[in-house]
Motif scaffolding. Structure first.
Motif, PDB file in Angstrom:
ATOM      1  N   GLN A 108       8.158   3.047  -4.606  1.00 49.39           N
ATOM      2  CA  GLN A 108       6.906   3.637  -5.096  1.00 49.39           C
ATOM      3  C   GLN A 108       6.075   4.269  -3.982  1.00 49.39           C
ATOM      4  O   GLN A 108       4.844   4.280  -4.039  1.00 49.39           O
ATOM      5  CB  GLN A 108       6.098   2.556  -5.819  1.00 49.39           C
ATOM      6  N   CYS A 109       6.773   4.781  -2.982  1.00 51.08           N
ATOM      7  CA  CYS A 109       6.059   5.361  -1.838  1.00 51.08           C
ATOM      8  C   CYS A 109       5.054   6.429  -2.274  1.00 51.08           C
ATOM      9  O   CYS A 109       3.964   6.529  -1.720  1.00 51.08           O
ATOM     10  CB  CYS A 109       7.045   5.975  -0.858  1.00 51.08           C
ATOM     11  N   CYS A 152       3.858  -2.474  -4.909  1.00 47.34           N
ATOM     12  CA  CYS A 152       5.214  -1.942  -5.082  1.00 47.34           C
ATOM     13  C   CYS A 152       6.158  -3.137  -5.280  1.00 47.34           C
ATOM     14  O   CYS A 152       6.088  -4.129  -4.558  1.00 47.34           O
ATOM     15  CB  CYS A 152       5.633  -1.145  -3.858  1.00 47.34           C
ATOM     16  N   PHE A 198       8.066  -4.398  -2.221  1.00 44.80           N
ATOM     17  CA  PHE A 198       7.339  -4.809  -1.015  1.00 44.80           C
ATOM     18  C   PHE A 198       7.697  -6.227  -0.561  1.00 44.80           C
ATOM     19  O   PHE A 198       7.643  -7.175  -1.340  1.00 44.80           O
ATOM     20  CB  PHE A 198       5.831  -4.719  -1.254  1.00 44.80           C
ATOM     21  N   CYS A 229      12.044  -4.625   0.596  1.00 43.76           N
ATOM     22  CA  CYS A 229      11.666  -3.596   1.570  1.00 43.76           C
ATOM     23  C   CYS A 229      10.745  -4.217   2.621  1.00 43.76           C
ATOM     24  O   CYS A 229       9.660  -4.696   2.312  1.00 43.76           O
ATOM     25  CB  CYS A 229      10.954  -2.465   0.824  1.00 43.76           C
ATOM     26  N   LEU A 241       7.531   4.424   4.252  1.00 39.91           N
ATOM     27  CA  LEU A 241       6.232   3.833   4.619  1.00 39.91           C
ATOM     28  C   LEU A 241       6.395   2.502   5.335  1.00 39.91           C
ATOM     29  O   LEU A 241       5.450   1.932   5.851  1.00 39.91           O
ATOM     30  CB  LEU A 241       5.365   3.624   3.378  1.00 39.91           C
ATOM     31  N   MET A 242       7.617   1.987   5.330  1.00 41.73           N
ATOM     32  CA  MET A 242       7.894   0.711   5.973  1.00 41.73           C
ATOM     33  C   MET A 242       8.480   0.925   7.379  1.00 41.73           C
ATOM     34  O   MET A 242       8.694  -0.026   8.114  1.00 41.73           O
ATOM     35  CB  MET A 242       8.880  -0.036   5.070  1.00 41.73           C
ATOM     36  N   CYS A 298       2.691   0.644   4.334  1.00 37.56           N
ATOM     37  CA  CYS A 298       3.420  -0.558   3.907  1.00 37.56           C
ATOM     38  C   CYS A 298       3.724  -1.456   5.098  1.00 37.56           C
ATOM     39  O   CYS A 298       3.529  -2.664   5.048  1.00 37.56           O
ATOM     40  CB  CYS A 298       4.704  -0.169   3.194  1.00 37.56           C
TER      41      CYS A 298
END
Ligand code: SF4
Lengths: 94, 383
Positions: free
Chosen positions: B322-323, B336, B339, B343, B352-353, B360
């Motif tokens: 869900q970026c 998300c 998360f 991830c 985003l990670m 994230c």
């Protein structure tokens, strides 16, 4: 990569390519200074100046006090260590 | 105030927090109807988390973490193109360390390296050019990415390669520009931004004039901000003051580094080497008009896109990721489904990670426990 790190210009190393040696937290590295050079200004006048260094380019002049404060924050954020590691681990050094 | 002693000037920090409380109360914002301020730049996101600013601000102020981490918005298709170029037998593929771990549909550059491709991390595009000088029989490709902060370095490196006639060097140009991105956010139907914490180092290059439309056309304030926590607090004060006065202006909190007019030398180099693309594909945000640059035809011989005929394939992100929603501020990272468990920074599913500037990863590192609790709360509320 986007926050950069303050460095002090200590020596002009290549007039034509506009390269100078900067000292960043005790590490020396050659950077391009084309961005911070004013029109008609000799390269040598940059010696002793502080600048924010982004991926090998001096991007904005800052004063010494600013530089020290910025460095402190970057160390706290872990960014300074990252930048210096990236410089050291670069596949080749200019 | 748990973190206050870490601030450079705790007394000033306390005064700024008090001022923010006072001003925020005047705006009439509440926890249910908060003021939403977006920090566009990943550097700010990192500072906000490192210093726990989010938790220290009154709960009628929400910080939305914008798309300003270049690594985080890299679509999978581009990573795939990078891997494909890197797999050419005579290519030395170079890039910033941050880009090495971004997942593509067939793995990251780091994975390609472990499978034998010659991928090397460089600190600067100048180092990549030096590799080309030292390896005249090989082709050196530099993967250029980032906003206007890193764009000048790519441009100057190309100008240098041209001046020296270095023919075995090319740039895989995937630089992006900030203005169309902000515009896309403002035009998005779920837009709920009341003001912008403006990018510091992008502004150091482009200056303030390009932001004027945000105030004029969208009636939103933007304050260019430095990266210290005190800078960010000061910026929030300036935004609140504008809102209370009914003003929407572009202001500069970071004038010690950002000249109002930007950097002419850098802008000159950009104009010489790059031109706008009709559109550019972003991870999570889709295709945004004029949001990327390519090399001008005069520099075609240094253009890896032309040299290697890259495919520019659109590859959708994994369904469950869900970026996009996180980038637009529609959900918080911990909302998300992936998360944390699936991830995380060790095994990033979404970009985003990957970088410490991605929201994230920032949440995971600095607010992990708290965000886990929030996730449980959200799940209970939803059931
Ligand atoms: S947790 Fe992972 S997949 Fe979900 S939004 Fe964040 S980076 Fe993307």
């Amino acid at each position: 990569m986007c926050l950069g790190i303050p460095g002090k210009i200590v020596e002009i190393t290549d007039e034509t390519r506009k390269l100078a040696m900067v000292e960043i937290s005790g590490v020396r590295r050659q950077v391009n200074v084309a961005c911070i050079l004013k029109e008609g200004e000799p390269l040598s006048s940059l010696i002793g100046e502080w600048s924010l260094i982004h991926v090998g380019f001096a991007m904005s002049r800052i004063n010494e006090e600013e530089a020290a404060e910025t460095l402190k924050v970057l160390i706290m954020l872990g960014e300074a260590q990252e930048e210096i590691r990236a410089m050291r681990e670069s596949a080749v050094q200019l | 105030m748990k973190y206050a002693d870490e601030f450079r000037d705790p007394v000033l920090a306390k005064a700024l927090f008090a001022r923010i409380e006072e001003l925020a109360a005047k705006t009439g914002a509440t926890k249910k109807k908060p003021l939403n301020f977006m920090e566009v730049c990943g550097g700010h996101t990192h500072s906000i988390f490192r210093y726990g600013l989010e938790n220290l601000l009154p709960d009628c102020i929400d910080l939305i973490h914008g798309p300003g981490c270049p690594v985080c918005v890299l679509p999978m298709g581009i990573v795939d193109d990078c891997v494909e170029i890197a797999q050419n037998p005579n290519v030395i593929f170079t890039t910033y360390g941050d880009a090495m771990r971004v997942p593509g549909s067939k793995g990251s550059l780091l994975a390609a390296k472990s499978e034998g491709a010659d991928v090397r991390m460089v600190y600067s595009p100048l180092d990549a050019l030096e590799l080309a000088r030292r390896n005249p029989d090989e082709e050196v490709v530099f993967f250029g990415l980032g906003f206007e902060t890193t764009m000048p370095s790519s441009a100057f490196t190309i100008l240098e390669a041209e001046a020296e006639g270095i023919e075995n060097f090319s740039l895989f140009c995937n630089h992006i520009t900030i203005i169309p991105t902000i515009k896309a956010i403002l035009d998005s139907p779920d837009m709920r931004i009341d003001g912008f914490i403006g990018p510091g180092h992008v502004s150091m290059v482009i200056g303030q004039a390009p932001y004027e439309f945000i105030a004029e056309r969208y009636n939103r304030p933007l304050v260019v901000a430095g990266f210290e926590p005190l800078d960010i607090l000061q910026t929030i004060v300036m935004l609140l003051e504008q809102i209370i006065d009914g003003r929407a202006e572009i202001e500069n909190q970071y004038s010690r580094v950002v000249p109002d007019g930007g950097n002419d030398n850098a802008l000159g180099a950009l104009a010489k080497v790059f031109e706008l693309r009709e559109f550019f594909e972003w991870r999570g945000l889709g295709s945004l008009d004029h949001s990327g640059v390519r090399m001008r035809p005069e520099y075609a011989s240094f253009d890896a896109e032309i040299k290697y005929k890259t495919q520019n394939l659109k590859i959708a992100d994994p369904k469950s990721c869900q970026c996009g929603e996180v980038l637009k501020g529609v959900i918080k990272p911990w909302e998300c489904k992936l998360f944390g468990d699936v991830c995380n920074p060790e095994n990033p599913v979404g970009a985003l990670m990957v970088s410490s500037e991605g929201s994230c990863s920032a949440y995971y590192q600095y607010a992990g426990v708290r965000s886990k609790a929030l996730r449980v709360e959200a799940k209970i509320a939803a059931s």
